[in-house]
Write a protein that holds these residues in place. Sequence first.
Motif, PDB file in Angstrom:
ATOM      1  N   GLN A  82     -23.403  34.791  -4.574  1.00 43.56           N
ATOM      2  CA  GLN A  82     -21.997  34.499  -4.870  1.00 43.56           C
ATOM      3  C   GLN A  82     -21.817  33.075  -5.411  1.00 43.56           C
ATOM      4  O   GLN A  82     -20.710  32.562  -5.462  1.00 43.56           O
ATOM      5  CB  GLN A  82     -21.128  34.668  -3.618  1.00 43.56           C
ATOM      6  N   GLY A  83     -22.913  32.438  -5.803  1.00 44.02           N
ATOM      7  CA  GLY A  83     -22.832  31.065  -6.305  1.00 44.02           C
ATOM      8  C   GLY A  83     -23.220  30.061  -5.243  1.00 44.02           C
ATOM      9  O   GLY A  83     -23.828  30.412  -4.217  1.00 44.02           O
ATOM     10  N   LEU A  84     -22.881  28.800  -5.450  1.00 49.71           N
ATOM     11  CA  LEU A  84     -23.212  27.744  -4.505  1.00 49.71           C
ATOM     12  C   LEU A  84     -22.194  27.726  -3.376  1.00 49.71           C
ATOM     13  O   LEU A  84     -20.983  27.728  -3.613  1.00 49.71           O
ATOM     14  CB  LEU A  84     -23.243  26.384  -5.213  1.00 49.71           C
ATOM     15  N   ARG A  85     -22.701  27.703  -2.142  1.00 53.50           N
ATOM     16  CA  ARG A  85     -21.836  27.725  -0.966  1.00 53.50           C
ATOM     17  C   ARG A  85     -22.188  26.568  -0.042  1.00 53.50           C
ATOM     18  O   ARG A  85     -23.346  26.148   0.037  1.00 53.50           O
ATOM     19  CB  ARG A  85     -21.997  29.047  -0.198  1.00 53.50           C
ATOM     20  N   ALA A  86     -21.194  26.045   0.647  1.00 50.03           N
ATOM     21  CA  ALA A  86     -21.412  25.015   1.664  1.00 50.03           C
ATOM     22  C   ALA A  86     -21.481  25.705   3.016  1.00 50.03           C
ATOM     23  O   ALA A  86     -20.472  26.209   3.532  1.00 50.03           O
ATOM     24  CB  ALA A  86     -20.274  23.995   1.641  1.00 50.03           C
ATOM     25  N   ARG A  87     -22.693  25.729   3.592  1.00 48.48           N
ATOM     26  CA  ARG A  87     -22.897  26.475   4.832  1.00 48.48           C
ATOM     27  C   ARG A  87     -23.550  25.601   5.894  1.00 48.48           C
ATOM     28  O   ARG A  87     -24.190  24.590   5.595  1.00 48.48           O
ATOM     29  CB  ARG A  87     -23.753  27.707   4.568  1.00 48.48           C
ATOM     30  N   GLY A  88     -23.379  26.009   7.141  1.00 48.74           N
ATOM     31  CA  GLY A  88     -23.960  25.278   8.254  1.00 48.74           C
ATOM     32  C   GLY A  88     -25.481  25.305   8.204  1.00 48.74           C
ATOM     33  O   GLY A  88     -26.081  26.300   7.803  1.00 48.74           O
ATOM     34  N   VAL A  89     -26.099  24.184   8.620  1.00 52.53           N
ATOM     35  CA  VAL A  89     -27.557  24.098   8.630  1.00 52.53           C
ATOM     36  C   VAL A  89     -28.135  24.960   9.750  1.00 52.53           C
ATOM     37  O   VAL A  89     -29.077  25.719   9.559  1.00 52.53           O
ATOM     38  CB  VAL A  89     -28.006  22.628   8.789  1.00 52.53           C
ATOM     39  N   ARG A  90     -27.555  24.860  10.934  1.00 50.99           N
ATOM     40  CA  ARG A  90     -28.047  25.624  12.086  1.00 50.99           C
ATOM     41  C   ARG A  90     -27.400  27.002  12.182  1.00 50.99           C
ATOM     42  O   ARG A  90     -28.010  27.938  12.687  1.00 50.99           O
ATOM     43  CB  ARG A  90     -27.800  24.839  13.378  1.00 50.99           C
ATOM     44  N   HIS A  91     -26.177  27.098  11.726  1.00 54.72           N
ATOM     45  CA  HIS A  91     -25.438  28.369  11.800  1.00 54.72           C
ATOM     46  C   HIS A  91     -24.933  28.710  10.400  1.00 54.72           C
ATOM     47  O   HIS A  91     -23.802  28.361  10.025  1.00 54.72           O
ATOM     48  CB  HIS A  91     -24.266  28.254  12.784  1.00 54.72           C
ATOM     49  N   PRO A  92     -25.749  29.396   9.610  1.00 58.28           N
ATOM     50  CA  PRO A  92     -25.372  29.685   8.222  1.00 58.28           C
ATOM     51  C   PRO A  92     -24.147  30.579   8.074  1.00 58.28           C
ATOM     52  O   PRO A  92     -23.603  30.687   6.973  1.00 58.28           O
ATOM     53  CB  PRO A  92     -26.632  30.365   7.652  1.00 58.28           C
ATOM     54  N   GLU A  93     -23.701  31.177   9.167  1.00 52.53           N
ATOM     55  CA  GLU A  93     -22.463  31.962   9.073  1.00 52.53           C
ATOM     56  C   GLU A  93     -21.240  31.052   8.888  1.00 52.53           C
ATOM     57  O   GLU A  93     -20.160  31.514   8.483  1.00 52.53           O
ATOM     58  CB  GLU A  93     -22.289  32.852  10.318  1.00 52.53           C
ATOM     59  N   LEU A  94     -21.411  29.751   9.206  1.00 57.29           N
ATOM     60  CA  LEU A  94     -20.333  28.786   8.945  1.00 57.29           C
ATOM     61  C   LEU A  94     -20.290  28.517   7.440  1.00 57.29           C
ATOM     62  O   LEU A  94     -21.258  28.040   6.851  1.00 57.29           O
ATOM     63  CB  LEU A  94     -20.597  27.481   9.704  1.00 57.29           C
ATOM     64  N   ASP A  95     -19.173  28.827   6.821  1.00 56.39           N
ATOM     65  CA  ASP A  95     -19.023  28.644   5.376  1.00 56.39           C
ATOM     66  C   ASP A  95     -17.697  27.927   5.102  1.00 56.39           C
ATOM     67  O   ASP A  95     -16.626  28.465   5.385  1.00 56.39           O
ATOM     68  CB  ASP A  95     -19.067  30.000   4.662  1.00 56.39           C
ATOM     69  N   VAL A  96     -17.788  26.703   4.582  1.00 56.03           N
ATOM     70  CA  VAL A  96     -16.567  25.906   4.341  1.00 56.03           C
ATOM     71  C   VAL A  96     -16.367  25.651   2.851  1.00 56.03           C
ATOM     72  O   VAL A  96     -15.693  24.709   2.454  1.00 56.03           O
ATOM     73  CB  VAL A  96     -16.621  24.572   5.115  1.00 56.03           C
ATOM     74  N   THR A  97     -16.933  26.507   2.030  1.00 54.73           N
ATOM     75  CA  THR A  97     -16.833  26.335   0.574  1.00 54.73           C
ATOM     76  C   THR A  97     -15.385  26.323   0.107  1.00 54.73           C
ATOM     77  O   THR A  97     -14.944  25.395  -0.586  1.00 54.73           O
ATOM     78  CB  THR A  97     -17.592  27.468  -0.144  1.00 54.73           C
ATOM     79  N   ASP A  98     -14.657  27.364   0.464  1.00 52.45           N
ATOM     80  CA  ASP A  98     -13.281  27.477  -0.019  1.00 52.45           C
ATOM     81  C   ASP A  98     -12.376  26.359   0.500  1.00 52.45           C
ATOM     82  O   ASP A  98     -11.599  25.778  -0.283  1.00 52.45           O
ATOM     83  CB  ASP A  98     -12.708  28.850   0.339  1.00 52.45           C
ATOM     84  N   PRO A  99     -12.438  25.998   1.795  1.00 49.50           N
ATOM     85  CA  PRO A  99     -11.623  24.876   2.253  1.00 49.50           C
ATOM     86  C   PRO A  99     -11.931  23.565   1.524  1.00 49.50           C
ATOM     87  O   PRO A  99     -11.017  22.788   1.212  1.00 49.50           O
ATOM     88  CB  PRO A  99     -11.971  24.778   3.744  1.00 49.50           C
ATOM     89  N   LEU A 100     -13.214  23.306   1.226  1.00 53.12           N
ATOM     90  CA  LEU A 100     -13.566  22.079   0.504  1.00 53.12           C
ATOM     91  C   LEU A 100     -13.017  22.101  -0.913  1.00 53.12           C
ATOM     92  O   LEU A 100     -12.488  21.096  -1.408  1.00 53.12           O
ATOM     93  CB  LEU A 100     -15.083  21.886   0.484  1.00 53.12           C
ATOM     94  N   HIS A 101     -13.127  23.232  -1.583  1.00 50.70           N
ATOM     95  CA  HIS A 101     -12.574  23.354  -2.933  1.00 50.70           C
ATOM     96  C   HIS A 101     -11.054  23.158  -2.920  1.00 50.70           C
ATOM     97  O   HIS A 101     -10.497  22.426  -3.753  1.00 50.70           O
ATOM     98  CB  HIS A 101     -12.904  24.726  -3.517  1.00 50.70           C
ATOM     99  N   GLN A 102     -10.392  23.813  -1.983  1.00 48.89           N
ATOM    100  CA  GLN A 102      -8.933  23.722  -1.913  1.00 48.89           C
ATOM    101  C   GLN A 102      -8.482  22.299  -1.607  1.00 48.89           C
ATOM    102  O   GLN A 102      -7.508  21.795  -2.189  1.00 48.89           O
ATOM    103  CB  GLN A 102      -8.410  24.700  -0.868  1.00 48.89           C
TER     104      GLN A 102
END
Length: 332
Positions: A82-102
Amino acid sequence: MDPISPRGEVPPSLSSPAMPRLRLAISSCLLGERVRFDGGHKRDTYITEALNAYFDFVPVCPEVAIGMGTPREPIRIVKTGQGLRARGVRHPELDVTDPLHQFGKAMADALGDIDGYILKKDSPSCGMERVRVHGAGGAPSRTGTGLYAQAFMARRPWLPIEEEGRLNDPVLRENFFERVFVHYRWRQIGAAGITPAALVEFHSRHKFMVMAHSQAAYRRLGRLVAKAGSESLETLVSSYEAELMSALQRRATRKGHTNVLMHLLGFLRTQLDKADRAELLESMENYRLGLVPLIVPMTLLKHHFRRHPNPYVNQQYYLNPHPPELMLRNLI
């Protein structure tokens, strides 16, 4: 004391006039705020000591702002289907891509009165370039941009932006702050309502500065300004800003500066005797060869223009593009 002109006035560009305190956005950790994922900071002494006297800083930490807290799960940029995503190092289910973009888009709109931005290098949220991108395996590539920074820069393409690490390079440092003060002056005439006359005056006072970066851009800007009063001002202003700030993003070279110095010398051709001209030419050649910094021939030129004022040259921002106390031309 600055020499005065025959009319009793100090030439504006030669007198090192007091500059306003400009506002710069900055990654909060660079000011010493403990907002890093581990509860630490990355205080930068050049920023907090050398620059603090001239700028008001607007601290921003996007990861804290979107609710991640301190300390927090570290994140990294990951290449996915789905492209480049900002995800947690220890918990990859954490995804803050959209909040950072917004948040990047929101801050680009909210910070309308800033004239530059200093970002934290290597940050998956704030890094301007060469941020690590992790894939399925192997070493990460240095091909990414922080996701907050990416959204911010897309919305404010002509705002001067740099990373604190790149400010250690004297040429990049001088280039950044030159653009910061040009952006301020451009924003000021915009706030007052740009007229064809204001655009012509702005261009006239920045001619030699642009020439040092790109003679081709200098000619293109001249053609744009020649249309002032005959074409849509809104379209013209937009095109001028894009061409101007794009040109200034290019590093001015010794060759470019030497060309401008020679142009300035031409305004003194009837005032200088043979010995003074030879001294100036020698200082310019020494600069071109890398034997002395730009401040040497510039200081000598300004000395002669104080003795022999020229109304056109005295208005050129090239002579004093930023506060001399910052000593930005002492090492280039």
